[in-house]
Write an enzyme that holds these catalytic residues in place. Structure first.
Site, short mmCIF file in Angstrom:
data_model
loop_
_atom_site.label_atom_id
_atom_site.label_comp_id
_atom_site.label_asym_id
_atom_site.label_seq_id
_atom_site.Cartn_x
_atom_site.Cartn_y
_atom_site.Cartn_z
N ASP A 457 0.81 -1.22 0.00
CA ASP A 457 0.00 0.00 0.00
C ASP A 457 0.85 1.26 0.00
OD1 ASP A 457 -1.85 -1.98 0.33
OD2 ASP A 457 -3.01 -0.94 1.85
N GLU A 526 -5.70 -4.87 -6.60
CA GLU A 526 -6.63 -5.54 -5.69
C GLU A 526 -7.96 -4.80 -5.72
OE1 GLU A 526 -3.89 -5.10 -2.20
OE2 GLU A 526 -5.60 -4.03 -1.34
#
Length: 888
Positions: A457, A526
């Site tokens: 992330d 994702e």
């Protein structure tokens, strides 16, 4: 549920020493441990690692068990920790204090044979959570500072402390916190395991070698553009364990070609040895067998086997497998990553991998999960941390499944990249470097692996990025290094070429055809529409009666199996609201689950199909990772198949979308698109399109002949016109046949004349609000359909293969919507799982039929039945037929 400590095993009743092979060049996994809490085993490492130490109150566990997994093996907890919120109670201290705040001891015996020649014994660890002291025969051989981190592999020379006969090894494993140590964390995937996964989770080996040991075999292939020639750079690391220098010869075969090299090693020297074939410093293969991803070709695997000799005697051996393929990645003009395999650009279609929550090692389950991946038609697995052992990558190699591996988000691994995150110290840097080196050596020979994310992330800060990329380069890494799974870059790896724009929660199928956020363009690392509701038998297995009621009745209720903390995903409100608005308020649990299957099928199919449709567009879709492939525990969120491996609507929606040759409908343009994920050209295809009202009447019909479809390509073949007189809910039925008339693909959509409307401007990181919902409530008014089911079964090896002909008689008052088939072991027995159907959740009109085939493990003589249920049909069971011997 309380923490009820069960009876510990008595010494000697279920435990046996690991017997070590006599030959040099062997690695013998410790297959059984005995474990105990340090609070109860306070004798210290010298005593605990001594032969003959009494372990009467200790627990026998398997060789790769974490502490929690080991306690589950021993029946320590009286209730199913996966049911309801029972897992919460495991974290409540019992009379002796919390089980997981003190270290735990792992102890094993091993029996060494007498060796005819000088032998060295190494203790090989493959990663320990979070750290450990190691003891052998009363001697401390490594400290927790030496054995820290989930991933570093270490060889400890314990020769001076072992002897022929009985020996003992013990590890004092320290508890950890993924926010504080480089181990494994779970974020919002599932509850945090009470023990934080502490233990030697990848196992420990007892290694026997002569004075020179081999390790890290490496084959790096360079494949020509025409795929006609491969050059193999072959190397292995040689370590002189002796106190004197040695002239050694490393020889063996690589792809059946002989290789050899003679070198001199000083005492204690470690050297990477490049091997030559004759006078050539590399191995050349003409017309090599090229490895392709699933659906694009075969997945051949080559062998490498080496032996090092010292003074004419074999000292050690090393072997590996490898594949020959060329992996490249570039950035599109929009800045998104495009992978190319053997010169062919391909759409990455994958899912995020989750191992078991307690990291339990189950080879049969892992093999079954890969069979599901192949059956689903996807081509890629993304591992965000929780990186697996060598068996996982071997299975990926054999099945042609691509792997995108990388470090995980939201814990210590990413802390240094976050503003305000805990800075790393020198010890953290050493563990991270050792982790990167170990993973590079584990992954680099596997043809399935196509890249590594050094950030998730967040991209790592400059110091870490340089360390990671330098380490990868030092280990001979030749594959793409990706800065992060988000749109960030590092100086060394460059722009990631990824987006991570959501959603993670409910949005309508039409979302995927947009041009913003997580819609089908670029590479989305994702993404999914959030909640995935299992079949009702699994809902009842995982939730309490009260939780089941809340699931369908109270959209604001927090569900422990949605998210164990108070995160955004602890409630299913967006999903439940959409379900009630679109399909009608649920009238009970069964109604809720049935409607959820429709929604999950429709939404997951649309996600993959939208990326299919745009694989060659001006702003191309280059990759999508469905979040997630599977679950670490029974979950109401993010999976294509649930923890019990019971395929449901999401699974069959994904399977439909990912057919090798496929016909699909586009929500944005109303075009009908054909897709070819294979490399073979298709000639003379025929598409039949029907638009039907709810009563089955055909309002529009068109056949398109002589479709030419290139390999690895998608193209529209028809734009649906506006059709008048449609019912509020109507169907689009698509059929694709080959030039010979045989069916190739069939696809059915239920659509609403009232469209879902999105408020794109108010999108956030996990969803885009909906201002108007489609109206599918009329589906509830469908008359009950009738069906006819014919079944036969044959035995093929260790599987039963059941063939079902499902027909809807012309006299049926309605279509049969979403007919779902399962296999049971007897009329009231368990489901036969894992199961792989050729298709499922099918919709048929009166006069139509389809043949569906299931493969599942054969099991004794118990009579199996096929159970058929549907949206507007009753549950029906039909005997699966008499097994007709064995078919070879």
């Amino acid at each position: 549920m309380g923490v009820a400590l069960g009876p510990a095993a008595m010494a000697g009743t279920t435990y046996a020493d690991t017997r070590v092979a006599a030959e040099a060049g062997t690695a013998n996994p410790i297959s059984r441990w005995q474990i105990q809490d340090d609070a109860k085993a306070q004798q210290g490492g010298a005593a605990i690692s001594a032969s003959g130490f009494a372990t009467r109150e200790w627990y026998p566990v398997t060789g790769r068990a974490t502490v929690m997994a080991g306690l589950l093996e021993n029946g320590v907890f009286k209730d199913d920790v996966f049911h309801s919120d029972n897992l919460r109670a495991v974290q409540v201290p019992d009379a002796s204090g919390n089980l997981f705040v003190t270290p735990w001891w792992y102890r094993a015996g091993f029996d060494l044979p007498k060796a005819a020649a000088k032998r060295y014994t190494l203790l090989r660890t493959h990663g320990i959570i979070s750290a450990a002291d190691a003891w052998v025969n009363g001697q401390k051989v490594a400290d927790r500072a030496d054995l820290a981190g989930a991933y570093p592999e270490h060889d400890i020379d314990v020769t001076r402390w072992v002897h022929a006969g009985a020996n003992a090894v013990a590890f004092k494993v320290y508890p950890g916190d993924p926010r504080m140590s480089l181990s494994i964390g779970w974020v919002d995937w599932n509850p945090t395991p009470p023990d934080n996964n502490m233990g030697p989770w990848r196992g420990v080996d007892i290694v026997q070698t002569g004075p020179v040991a081999l390790s890290a075999p490496h084959v790096m292939s360079t494949l020509s553009a025409d795929l006609k020639q491969a050059t193999l750079a072959v190397s292995v690391t040689a370590t002189n364990l002796d106190t004197v220098a040695h002239d050694v010869t490393v020889s063996g075969t690589v792809a059946d070609k002989p290789v050899q090299q003679t070198i001199r090693l000083a005492p204690g020297e470690v050297k990477r040895v490049s091997l030559a074939s004759g006078s050539t410093p590399a191995v050349t293969l003409d017309n090599p067998r090229v490895w392709w991803p699933v659906g694009m070709g075969d997945h051949p695997i080559y062998q490498m086997a080496l032996t090092v000799t010292v003074d004419g005697a074999a000292s050690d051996r090393s072997a590996t497998t490898f594949g020959i393929r060329r992996v490249e990645s570039t950035l599109t003009r929009q800045g998104y990553r495009q992978f190319t395999i053997n010169g062919q650009p391909l759409l990455i279609r994958g899912g995020g991998w989750a191992p078991d929550m307690f990291l339990r090692d189950d080879p049969a389950r892992m093999e079954a999960e890969f069979s599901y991946v192949v059956n689903l038609g996807i081509n890629t697995i993304r591992s965000e941390g929780k990186l697996e052992n060598d068996r996982f990558y071997d299975l990926a190699d054999r099945n042609g499944i691509l792997v995108l591996a990388g470090w995980e988000c939201c814990d210590k691994w990413e802390a240094a990249a976050k503003t305000g995150g805990e800075p790393w110290n020198d010890a953290d840097m050493r563990v991270a470097k050792a982790s990167m080196a170990s993973e590079a050596r584990l992954l680099r020979n596997h043809p399935s692996v196509i890249g590594f994310y050094i950030g998730s992330d967040h991209a790592p800060p400059p110091t870490l990025s340089k360390m990671y990329t330098d380490t990868l380069r030092d280990e001979g890494w030749s594959l793409p290094v990706i800065s992060a799974a988000v749109d960030e870059k590092t100086e060394e790896a460059g722009p990631s070429g990824m987006k991570m724009a959501g959603p993670y929660d409910w949005i309508p199928p039409s979302y995927w055809y947009g041009d913003k956020q997580g819609a089908a363009f670029g590479f989305d690392s994702e993404v999914s529409a959030g909640a995935v509701i299992p079949r009702i038998e699994d809902v009842q297995r995982m939730l309490s009666v009260q939780e089941q009621e809340a699931l369908w009745k109270y959209p604001q209720a927090r569900q422990y199996h949605a998210s164990a903390d108070w995160s955004t995903f602890a409630v299913l409100t967006p999903f439940d609201t959409a379900l009630a608005k679109r399909y009608g308020a649920p009238t009970g649990l069964a109604d809720y689950v049935a409607k959820a299957q429709l929604d999950n099928y429709d939404n997951v199919r649309a996600q993959f199909e939208a990326f299919n449709a745009r694989m060659g567009a001006d702003n191309p879709a280059t990759g999508v990772i469905y979040w997630m492939l599977n679950s670490a525990w029974p979950s109401l969120h993010w999976h294509l198949y649930d923890y019990y491996m019971n395929p449901a609507g999401a699974y069959y929606g994904a399977k439909k979308a990912n057919e090798p040759v496929h016909i699909q409908y586009s929500y944005d343009s109303r075009s009908v698109v054909v897709v070819n994920h294979t490399l073979d050209e298709c000639h003379g295809l025929k598409a039949l399109v029907k638009v039907r009202n709810l009563d089955g009447s055909v309002r529009y019909q068109k056949q398109v002949e002589d479709i030419e479809l290139a390999g690895n390509h998608a193209q529209p073949v028809l734009d649906l016109p506006s059709v008048t007189g449609l019912s509020t809910v109507y169907f689009v039925e698509l059929e694709l046949a080959g030039a010979d008339g045989k069916p190739v693909s069939r696809n059915v959509y239920w659509l609403s004349t009232r469209e879902d409307t999105l408020d794109w401007a108010k999108s956030n990181w996990y969803l885009t609000p909906v201002t108007q919902y489609g109206d599918f409530t009329a589906l509830a008014s469908l008359p009950k359909a009738t069906r006819k089911v014919q079944v036969s079964t044959v035995r093929e090896g260790d599987e039963d293969v059941t063939r079902v002909t499902l027909s809807i008689p012309a006299s049926s008052p309605s279509a049969a919507v979403q007919e779902h088939l399962t296999i049971r072991r007897g009329a009231k027995g368990d489901l036969a799982l894992p199961v792989r159907w050729t298709d499922n959740d099918v919709t048929l009109w009166p006069g139509e039929s389809v043949v569906l085939t299931a493969r599942y493990p054969a099991q004794g003589s118990v009579g199996t039945v096929v159970e058929v249920s549907g949206w507007n049909t009753p549950v029906e069971q039909v005997a699966a037929g008499v097994t007709q011997g064995t078919k070879h």
